[in-house]
Design a protein around this motif. Sequence first.
Motif, PDB file in Angstrom:
ATOM      1  N   PRO A 218       0.831  -1.214   0.000  1.00 44.98           N
ATOM      2  CA  PRO A 218       0.000   0.000   0.000  1.00 44.98           C
ATOM      3  C   PRO A 218       0.864   1.261   0.000  1.00 44.98           C
ATOM      4  O   PRO A 218       0.815   2.079   0.920  1.00 44.98           O
ATOM      5  CB  PRO A 218      -0.805  -0.150   1.297  1.00 44.98           C
ATOM      6  N   ASP A 264      -7.982   2.693   3.334  1.00 44.48           N
ATOM      7  CA  ASP A 264      -8.441   3.469   2.184  1.00 44.48           C
ATOM      8  C   ASP A 264      -8.674   4.940   2.492  1.00 44.48           C
ATOM      9  O   ASP A 264      -8.554   5.787   1.599  1.00 44.48           O
ATOM     10  CB  ASP A 264      -9.740   2.862   1.622  1.00 44.48           C
ATOM     11  N   TYR A 267      -3.780   8.588   4.484  1.00 46.57           N
ATOM     12  CA  TYR A 267      -2.436   8.424   3.938  1.00 46.57           C
ATOM     13  C   TYR A 267      -1.426   9.067   4.876  1.00 46.57           C
ATOM     14  O   TYR A 267      -1.734  10.010   5.619  1.00 46.57           O
ATOM     15  CB  TYR A 267      -2.330   9.049   2.539  1.00 46.57           C
TER      16      TYR A 267
END
Length: 326
Positions: A218, A264, A267
């Motif tokens: 990710p 999701d 960040y």
Amino acid sequence: MKKVLLFCIALAFALTSMAQESQSAYTMLRLPASSHVAALGGENISVIDDVPSLGYSNPALYSLAPNRSIGFSFMTYPAGGKLLGFQAARAFGERHTLGLGAQVLTYGSVDETDAQGTAMGSFTPSDVAVSLGYSYLLSDYIAGGANFKLISSKYGQYNSVGIAVDLGLNYYDPDYDISVSAALSNIGTQVKSFHEGQKDNVPLNLQLGITKGLDNLPVRLSFTLTDLTRWKKSYYYTADGNELSFTRKALNHLVVGVDILPIDICYLSLGYNFRRAYELKQAGGSHFAGFSCGAGLNLDRVKIGLSYAQYSLGASSLMANVAFRL
């Protein structure tokens, strides 16, 4: 429309060969409008995020902003300065998007004296830039865009006005999680200079960038080449206003960044700006000069971002963004 946009972009990129190697006015135009960009090293034209502020770095990215979205930004600046920003995007049809932006940078209170050094009070220097942007989807993966900027600076009794245009292209394939961009920013001139007959340059900047997500992690990596029209000298101002200049190195045109996406909706970002690190270290900065970091939260209708970076030897800067989809 396609032919006109492509012709303007090709013409502007050809004009970079005539770019002057000298100090520029309106250095505010080099500051990011997005905390995500600030966290990735301060210069990034390819990162994908559904907020209108990315259109300030690359007008082609307005095409990826949510329809009817607005954003606000705030950044602390050395010596009590502050950067305030506003961004908005509105889509028309399937391929057209308009963008609007404004940046106001104040530099804190400055003492005003006469020629003999007698105190006459104080004033707050400021720079203002207002932009109107447009992006067009040339295909399912390619977008082009342009920003028109009106810039004004007021330093006590002196003021100036300038105009500039940004042009950009972006290729984005979500299936392969790759974004490739080219942008030519601040093609412009001073309409009114601080001193009659003595015009300063606008900080022209040619950039190339790529952002790529890794297949099994990710993580997204960003690489940006910046200032590709300037190879001789770089200028830097210390907190007390002294000007320093340094010979450029090829590596100083590179900015790298990494996004870590644990889930999701959020960040974590880290960036390193080689030019900024070199200049700050030459001026006496620490080993951490050039690094930046940040984080963001992406909810359904609200996006929030925070970043930390050092743009001057005098102090570090914190930046916050919030964007809404109406």
